[in-house]
Design a protein around this motif. Sequence first.
Motif, PDB file in Angstrom:
ATOM      1  N   SER A  25      21.922 -43.805  -6.706  1.00  0.00           N
ATOM      2  CA  SER A  25      22.832 -42.743  -7.104  1.00  0.00           C
ATOM      3  C   SER A  25      22.611 -41.444  -7.145  1.00  0.00           C
ATOM      4  CB  SER A  25      23.466 -43.200  -8.355  1.00  0.00           C
ATOM      5  OG  SER A  25      22.654 -42.950  -9.451  1.00  0.00           O
ATOM      6  N   ALA A  26      23.724 -40.460  -7.113  1.00  0.00           N
ATOM      7  CA  ALA A  26      23.268 -39.173  -7.034  1.00  0.00           C
ATOM      8  C   ALA A  26      22.380 -38.746  -8.425  1.00  0.00           C
ATOM      9  CB  ALA A  26      24.751 -38.419  -7.071  1.00  0.00           C
ATOM     10  N   ILE A  27      22.806 -39.251  -9.672  1.00  0.00           N
ATOM     11  CA  ILE A  27      22.165 -39.180 -10.663  1.00  0.00           C
ATOM     12  C   ILE A  27      20.655 -39.324 -10.620  1.00  0.00           C
ATOM     13  CG2 ILE A  27      22.629 -41.115 -11.952  1.00  0.00           C
ATOM     14  CD1 ILE A  27      22.298 -37.379 -13.468  1.00  0.00           C
ATOM     15  N   GLU A  28      20.414 -40.697 -10.179  1.00  0.00           N
ATOM     16  CA  GLU A  28      18.901 -40.883  -9.977  1.00  0.00           C
ATOM     17  C   GLU A  28      18.051 -40.147  -8.929  1.00  0.00           C
ATOM     18  OE1 GLU A  28      19.522 -45.760 -10.427  1.00  0.00           O
ATOM     19  OE2 GLU A  28      20.029 -44.916  -8.481  1.00  0.00           O
ATOM     20  N   VAL A  29      18.936 -39.625  -7.811  1.00  0.00           N
ATOM     21  CA  VAL A  29      17.907 -38.683  -6.961  1.00  0.00           C
ATOM     22  C   VAL A  29      17.711 -37.318  -7.748  1.00  0.00           C
ATOM     23  CG1 VAL A  29      18.183 -37.508  -4.903  1.00  0.00           C
ATOM     24  CG2 VAL A  29      19.054 -39.815  -5.002  1.00  0.00           C
ATOM     25  N   GLU A  30      18.743 -36.884  -8.728  1.00  0.00           N
ATOM     26  CA  GLU A  30      18.765 -35.783  -9.271  1.00  0.00           C
ATOM     27  C   GLU A  30      17.658 -35.791 -10.373  1.00  0.00           C
ATOM     28  OE1 GLU A  30      19.958 -31.791 -10.625  1.00  0.00           O
ATOM     29  OE2 GLU A  30      20.519 -33.114  -8.863  1.00  0.00           O
ATOM     30  N   LYS A  31      17.407 -37.062 -11.001  1.00  0.00           N
ATOM     31  CA  LYS A  31      16.216 -37.041 -12.073  1.00  0.00           C
ATOM     32  C   LYS A  31      15.157 -37.275 -11.399  1.00  0.00           C
ATOM     33  CE  LYS A  31      18.573 -37.467 -15.747  1.00  0.00           C
ATOM     34  NZ  LYS A  31      18.585 -36.489 -16.851  1.00  0.00           N
ATOM     35  N   LEU A  32      14.941 -37.575 -10.098  1.00  0.00           N
ATOM     36  CA  LEU A  32      13.705 -37.888  -9.597  1.00  0.00           C
ATOM     37  C   LEU A  32      13.321 -36.310  -9.191  1.00  0.00           C
ATOM     38  CD1 LEU A  32      11.552 -39.387  -7.770  1.00  0.00           C
ATOM     39  CD2 LEU A  32      12.901 -39.178  -5.777  1.00  0.00           C
ATOM     40  N   GLY A  33      14.110 -35.471  -8.541  1.00  0.00           N
ATOM     41  CA  GLY A  33      13.938 -34.184  -8.399  1.00  0.00           C
ATOM     42  C   GLY A  33      13.475 -33.471  -9.695  1.00  0.00           C
ATOM     43  N   ASP A  34      14.172 -33.704 -10.848  1.00  0.00           N
ATOM     44  CA  ASP A  34      13.864 -33.124 -12.156  1.00  0.00           C
ATOM     45  C   ASP A  34      12.453 -33.484 -12.164  1.00  0.00           C
ATOM     46  OD1 ASP A  34      16.131 -31.977 -12.346  1.00  0.00           O
ATOM     47  OD2 ASP A  34      16.726 -33.683 -13.764  1.00  0.00           O
ATOM     48  N   HIS A  35      11.885 -34.856 -11.831  1.00  0.00           N
ATOM     49  CA  HIS A  35      10.604 -35.158 -12.403  1.00  0.00           C
ATOM     50  C   HIS A  35       9.310 -34.412 -11.581  1.00  0.00           C
ATOM     51  CE1 HIS A  35       7.702 -39.066 -12.933  1.00  0.00           C
ATOM     52  NE2 HIS A  35       7.273 -37.886 -13.587  1.00  0.00           N
ATOM     53  N   TYR A  36       9.866 -34.384 -10.287  1.00  0.00           N
ATOM     54  CA  TYR A  36       8.815 -33.928  -9.488  1.00  0.00           C
ATOM     55  C   TYR A  36       8.829 -32.039  -9.614  1.00  0.00           C
ATOM     56  CZ  TYR A  36       7.232 -37.527  -6.581  1.00  0.00           C
ATOM     57  OH  TYR A  36       6.654 -38.873  -6.137  1.00  0.00           O
ATOM     58  N   GLU A  37       9.855 -31.532  -9.921  1.00  0.00           N
ATOM     59  CA  GLU A  37       9.988 -30.236 -10.126  1.00  0.00           C
ATOM     60  C   GLU A  37       9.289 -29.832 -11.366  1.00  0.00           C
ATOM     61  OE1 GLU A  37      13.357 -27.254 -11.112  1.00  0.00           O
ATOM     62  OE2 GLU A  37      13.640 -28.079  -9.270  1.00  0.00           O
ATOM     63  N   GLU A  38       9.222 -30.805 -12.535  1.00  0.00           N
ATOM     64  CA  GLU A  38       8.284 -30.392 -13.805  1.00  0.00           C
ATOM     65  C   GLU A  38       7.034 -30.575 -13.563  1.00  0.00           C
ATOM     66  OE1 GLU A  38       7.469 -33.113 -17.701  1.00  0.00           O
ATOM     67  OE2 GLU A  38       9.022 -33.671 -16.456  1.00  0.00           O
ATOM     68  N   LYS A  39       6.501 -31.606 -12.793  1.00  0.00           N
ATOM     69  CA  LYS A  39       5.053 -31.779 -12.437  1.00  0.00           C
ATOM     70  C   LYS A  39       4.470 -30.737 -11.658  1.00  0.00           C
ATOM     71  CE  LYS A  39       4.958 -35.479 -15.185  1.00  0.00           C
ATOM     72  NZ  LYS A  39       4.053 -35.239 -16.552  1.00  0.00           N
ATOM     73  N   LEU A  40       5.413 -30.613 -10.668  1.00  0.00           N
ATOM     74  CA  LEU A  40       4.984 -29.264  -9.725  1.00  0.00           C
ATOM     75  C   LEU A  40       4.789 -28.159 -10.256  1.00  0.00           C
ATOM     76  CD1 LEU A  40       6.788 -30.432  -6.500  1.00  0.00           C
ATOM     77  CD2 LEU A  40       4.291 -30.740  -6.757  1.00  0.00           C
ATOM     78  N   GLU A  41       5.597 -27.669 -11.117  1.00  0.00           N
ATOM     79  CA  GLU A  41       5.511 -26.558 -11.995  1.00  0.00           C
ATOM     80  C   GLU A  41       4.327 -26.490 -12.719  1.00  0.00           C
ATOM     81  OE1 GLU A  41       7.027 -22.892 -12.493  1.00  0.00           O
ATOM     82  OE2 GLU A  41       8.815 -24.401 -12.440  1.00  0.00           O
ATOM     83  N   ALA A  42       3.941 -27.451 -13.462  1.00  0.00           N
ATOM     84  CA  ALA A  42       2.842 -27.623 -14.313  1.00  0.00           C
ATOM     85  C   ALA A  42       1.619 -27.538 -13.635  1.00  0.00           C
ATOM     86  CB  ALA A  42       2.772 -28.763 -14.993  1.00  0.00           C
TER      87      ALA A  42
END
Length: 246
Positions: A183-200
Amino acid sequence: MTDLIRNPVFVLVRPQMGENIGAAARAMLNFSLTSMRVVDPRDGWPNPKAVAMASGAASQVLDFAGVFPDTARAVEDCDFVFATTARGRELTKPIYTPEAAMAETHARIKAGQKVAVLFGPERTGLENDDIARANAIITVPVNPGFFSLNLAQAVLLTAYEFSRRVHQAPAVDPGLAGAEVASAIEVEKLGDHYEEKLEAAGFFFPPDKAAPMKRNLRNMWSRFGLTRADVQTLHGMLRQITRNRG
Protein backbone atom coordinates in the motif's frame (compact mmCIF):
# COMPACT_ATOMS: atom_id res chain seq x y z
CA MET A 1 -18.58 -27.84 -32.29
CA THR A 2 -19.44 -24.62 -30.48
CA ASP A 3 -17.40 -22.01 -32.36
CA LEU A 4 -18.85 -22.20 -35.87
CA ILE A 5 -20.27 -18.69 -35.54
CA ARG A 6 -18.10 -17.16 -32.81
CA ASN A 7 -14.78 -17.98 -34.48
CA PRO A 8 -13.46 -18.01 -38.06
CA VAL A 9 -13.45 -21.12 -40.23
CA PHE A 10 -9.96 -22.15 -41.32
CA VAL A 11 -10.03 -23.81 -44.74
CA LEU A 12 -7.02 -25.92 -45.79
CA VAL A 13 -7.10 -26.03 -49.57
CA ARG A 14 -5.62 -29.19 -51.14
CA PRO A 15 -3.24 -29.94 -48.26
CA GLN A 16 -0.60 -32.49 -49.17
CA MET A 17 0.80 -34.03 -46.00
CA GLY A 18 -1.27 -35.44 -43.17
CA GLU A 19 1.38 -34.30 -40.70
CA ASN A 20 0.84 -30.69 -41.75
CA ILE A 21 -2.92 -30.99 -41.33
CA GLY A 22 -2.40 -32.38 -37.84
CA ALA A 23 0.06 -29.62 -36.99
CA ALA A 24 -2.45 -27.04 -38.21
CA ALA A 25 -5.10 -28.60 -35.96
CA ARG A 26 -2.75 -28.30 -32.99
CA ALA A 27 -2.02 -24.67 -33.84
CA MET A 28 -5.74 -23.92 -34.02
CA LEU A 29 -6.57 -25.54 -30.70
CA ASN A 30 -3.68 -23.68 -29.04
CA PHE A 31 -5.86 -20.61 -29.53
CA SER A 32 -9.26 -22.25 -28.95
CA LEU A 33 -10.21 -22.48 -32.63
CA THR A 34 -11.83 -25.69 -33.82
CA SER A 35 -13.62 -24.90 -37.09
CA MET A 36 -11.53 -26.57 -39.80
CA ARG A 37 -12.52 -27.44 -43.34
CA VAL A 38 -10.37 -29.47 -45.72
CA VAL A 39 -10.60 -29.15 -49.50
CA ASP A 40 -9.58 -32.14 -51.64
CA PRO A 41 -6.73 -33.46 -49.43
CA ARG A 42 -4.11 -35.18 -51.54
CA ASP A 43 -3.88 -38.34 -49.42
CA GLY A 44 -7.60 -38.74 -48.77
CA TRP A 45 -9.61 -38.44 -45.58
CA PRO A 46 -9.50 -39.40 -42.77
CA ASN A 47 -5.73 -39.30 -42.58
CA PRO A 48 -4.04 -41.33 -39.81
CA LYS A 49 -0.86 -39.23 -40.03
CA ALA A 50 -2.91 -36.11 -39.37
CA VAL A 51 -4.47 -37.72 -36.31
CA ALA A 52 -1.08 -38.82 -35.00
CA MET A 53 0.37 -35.34 -35.43
CA ALA A 54 -2.66 -33.68 -33.82
CA SER A 55 -1.59 -35.46 -30.63
CA GLY A 56 -4.47 -36.02 -28.27
CA ALA A 57 -6.84 -33.14 -27.62
CA ALA A 58 -6.26 -31.48 -31.00
CA SER A 59 -7.70 -34.54 -32.76
CA GLN A 60 -11.14 -33.11 -31.92
CA VAL A 61 -10.48 -30.46 -34.57
CA LEU A 62 -10.00 -33.22 -37.15
CA ASP A 63 -12.99 -35.23 -35.88
CA PHE A 64 -15.33 -32.38 -36.75
CA ALA A 65 -13.52 -31.08 -39.83
CA GLY A 66 -15.66 -30.79 -42.93
CA VAL A 67 -14.30 -32.20 -46.18
CA PHE A 68 -15.18 -30.52 -49.48
CA PRO A 69 -14.41 -31.27 -53.13
CA ASP A 70 -13.51 -27.69 -54.04
CA THR A 71 -12.98 -24.22 -52.59
CA ALA A 72 -16.29 -22.86 -53.83
CA ARG A 73 -18.25 -25.48 -51.86
CA ALA A 74 -16.09 -24.96 -48.78
CA VAL A 75 -16.93 -21.25 -48.48
CA GLU A 76 -20.41 -21.05 -49.98
CA ASP A 77 -22.04 -20.40 -46.58
CA CYS A 78 -19.51 -17.73 -45.55
CA ASP A 79 -20.15 -13.99 -45.62
CA PHE A 80 -16.53 -12.91 -45.95
CA VAL A 81 -13.43 -14.82 -47.06
CA PHE A 82 -9.74 -14.07 -46.63
CA ALA A 83 -7.05 -15.78 -48.71
CA THR A 84 -3.56 -16.12 -47.22
CA THR A 85 -0.94 -15.70 -49.91
CA ALA A 86 2.34 -13.99 -50.66
CA ARG A 87 1.23 -13.76 -54.30
CA GLY A 88 -2.03 -12.86 -56.00
CA ARG A 89 -1.37 -9.17 -56.36
CA GLU A 90 -2.46 -9.41 -60.00
CA LEU A 91 -5.97 -9.77 -58.57
CA THR A 92 -7.32 -6.47 -57.33
CA LYS A 93 -8.23 -7.02 -53.67
CA PRO A 94 -7.54 -5.32 -50.35
CA ILE A 95 -4.36 -6.70 -48.76
CA TYR A 96 -4.30 -7.03 -44.97
CA THR A 97 -1.63 -7.90 -42.48
CA PRO A 98 -2.66 -10.82 -40.20
CA GLU A 99 -3.24 -8.35 -37.37
CA ALA A 100 -5.56 -6.13 -39.41
CA ALA A 101 -7.31 -9.12 -40.98
CA MET A 102 -8.15 -10.70 -37.65
CA ALA A 103 -9.35 -7.38 -36.25
CA GLU A 104 -11.71 -7.21 -39.24
CA THR A 105 -12.69 -10.83 -38.69
CA HIS A 106 -13.51 -10.25 -35.05
CA ALA A 107 -15.66 -7.23 -35.90
CA ARG A 108 -17.56 -9.13 -38.61
CA ILE A 109 -18.18 -12.13 -36.38
CA LYS A 110 -19.49 -9.85 -33.63
CA ALA A 111 -21.89 -8.48 -36.24
CA GLY A 112 -23.15 -12.01 -36.91
CA GLN A 113 -21.20 -12.85 -40.05
CA LYS A 114 -19.33 -16.07 -40.79
CA VAL A 115 -15.73 -15.52 -41.87
CA ALA A 116 -13.41 -18.03 -43.53
CA VAL A 117 -9.65 -17.96 -44.02
CA LEU A 118 -8.12 -19.95 -46.90
CA PHE A 119 -4.69 -21.57 -46.57
CA GLY A 120 -3.06 -23.05 -49.66
CA PRO A 121 -1.18 -26.29 -50.26
CA GLU A 122 2.34 -26.56 -48.90
CA ARG A 123 4.25 -26.60 -52.17
CA THR A 124 2.49 -24.00 -54.29
CA GLY A 125 0.13 -21.99 -52.10
CA LEU A 126 -3.30 -20.91 -53.24
CA GLU A 127 -4.03 -20.70 -56.95
CA ASN A 128 -5.62 -17.64 -58.50
CA ASP A 129 -8.91 -19.52 -58.91
CA ASP A 130 -8.99 -19.96 -55.11
CA ILE A 131 -7.97 -16.36 -54.42
CA ALA A 132 -10.64 -15.12 -56.81
CA ARG A 133 -13.28 -16.46 -54.40
CA ALA A 134 -11.91 -14.37 -51.51
CA ASN A 135 -12.94 -10.87 -50.57
CA ALA A 136 -9.48 -9.88 -49.36
CA ILE A 137 -5.92 -11.14 -49.04
CA ILE A 138 -3.77 -11.71 -45.96
CA THR A 139 -0.05 -11.29 -46.58
CA VAL A 140 2.50 -11.71 -43.81
CA PRO A 141 5.25 -9.04 -43.91
CA VAL A 142 8.14 -11.50 -43.98
CA ASN A 143 11.61 -11.49 -45.49
CA PRO A 144 11.02 -10.85 -49.23
CA GLY A 145 13.98 -13.09 -50.01
CA PHE A 146 12.42 -16.01 -48.14
CA PHE A 147 8.67 -15.61 -47.89
CA SER A 148 7.50 -19.22 -47.72
CA LEU A 149 5.68 -20.16 -44.51
CA ASN A 150 4.90 -23.69 -43.43
CA LEU A 151 1.15 -24.39 -43.43
CA ALA A 152 1.01 -24.82 -39.65
CA GLN A 153 3.05 -21.65 -39.15
CA ALA A 154 0.59 -19.63 -41.21
CA VAL A 155 -2.33 -21.13 -39.29
CA LEU A 156 -0.63 -20.47 -35.94
CA LEU A 157 0.12 -16.86 -36.79
CA THR A 158 -3.41 -16.15 -37.94
CA ALA A 159 -5.02 -17.97 -35.01
CA TYR A 160 -2.87 -16.04 -32.56
CA GLU A 161 -3.89 -12.70 -34.05
CA PHE A 162 -7.57 -13.64 -33.77
CA SER A 163 -7.13 -14.90 -30.22
CA ARG A 164 -5.64 -11.56 -29.16
CA ARG A 165 -9.01 -9.94 -29.90
CA VAL A 166 -10.93 -12.50 -27.85
CA HIS A 167 -8.61 -13.03 -24.88
CA GLN A 168 -7.35 -9.65 -23.75
CA ALA A 169 -3.98 -10.48 -22.23
CA PRO A 170 -1.99 -7.56 -20.82
CA ALA A 171 0.88 -6.44 -23.02
CA VAL A 172 3.17 -6.58 -19.99
CA ASP A 173 2.54 -8.85 -17.00
CA PRO A 174 4.43 -7.58 -13.94
CA GLY A 175 4.67 -11.16 -12.70
CA LEU A 176 2.98 -10.46 -9.39
CA ALA A 177 0.37 -13.23 -9.54
CA GLY A 178 -0.52 -14.21 -5.99
CA ALA A 179 1.54 -11.35 -4.49
CA GLU A 180 -0.06 -8.57 -2.48
CA VAL A 181 1.03 -5.14 -3.66
CA ALA A 182 2.33 -2.83 -0.95
CA SER A 183 0.00 0.00 0.00
CA ALA A 184 1.00 3.65 -0.32
CA ILE A 185 1.41 3.98 3.44
CA GLU A 186 3.67 0.90 3.58
CA VAL A 187 5.91 2.36 0.88
CA GLU A 188 5.87 5.71 2.71
CA LYS A 189 6.98 4.06 5.97
CA LEU A 190 9.75 2.23 4.12
CA GLY A 191 10.96 5.57 2.75
CA ASP A 192 10.86 7.05 6.27
CA HIS A 193 12.91 4.15 7.60
CA TYR A 194 15.63 4.47 4.95
CA GLU A 195 15.67 8.23 5.16
CA GLU A 196 16.17 8.08 8.93
CA LYS A 197 19.04 5.60 8.76
CA LEU A 198 20.72 7.32 5.82
CA GLU A 199 20.46 10.63 7.61
CA ALA A 200 22.21 9.12 10.63
CA ALA A 201 24.91 7.67 8.38
CA GLY A 202 25.63 11.07 6.81
CA PHE A 203 24.44 10.04 3.38
CA PHE A 204 22.65 13.33 2.60
CA PHE A 205 25.70 15.48 1.98
CA PRO A 206 26.25 18.26 1.26
CA PRO A 207 23.26 19.76 3.12
CA ASP A 208 22.07 21.84 0.17
CA LYS A 209 21.67 18.62 -1.85
CA ALA A 210 19.71 16.78 0.84
CA ALA A 211 16.20 17.76 -0.32
CA PRO A 212 16.56 16.59 -3.96
CA MET A 213 18.37 13.44 -2.82
CA LYS A 214 15.47 12.56 -0.51
CA ARG A 215 12.97 13.31 -3.25
CA ASN A 216 14.80 11.02 -5.68
CA LEU A 217 14.74 8.21 -3.12
CA ARG A 218 10.98 8.64 -2.59
CA ASN A 219 10.47 8.52 -6.34
CA MET A 220 12.58 5.36 -6.55
CA TRP A 221 10.49 3.51 -3.96
CA SER A 222 7.21 4.40 -5.68
CA ARG A 223 8.59 3.45 -9.10
CA PHE A 224 9.58 -0.07 -8.05
CA GLY A 225 6.04 -1.43 -7.69
CA LEU A 226 6.89 -3.19 -4.43
CA THR A 227 4.94 -6.04 -2.89
CA ARG A 228 4.30 -6.27 0.86
CA ALA A 229 6.91 -9.03 1.03
CA ASP A 230 9.44 -6.76 -0.72
CA VAL A 231 8.80 -4.00 1.82
CA GLN A 232 9.24 -6.37 4.75
CA THR A 233 12.48 -7.72 3.26
CA LEU A 234 13.91 -4.25 2.72
CA HIS A 235 13.03 -3.23 6.28
CA GLY A 236 14.72 -6.38 7.56
CA MET A 237 17.85 -5.82 5.47
CA LEU A 238 18.25 -2.30 6.77
CA ARG A 239 17.71 -3.34 10.38
CA GLN A 240 20.35 -6.06 10.08
CA ILE A 241 22.88 -3.72 8.44
CA THR A 242 22.44 -1.02 11.08
CA ARG A 243 22.44 -3.56 13.91
CA ASN A 244 25.80 -4.93 12.76
CA ARG A 245 27.24 -1.42 12.42
CA GLY A 246 26.12 -0.68 15.97
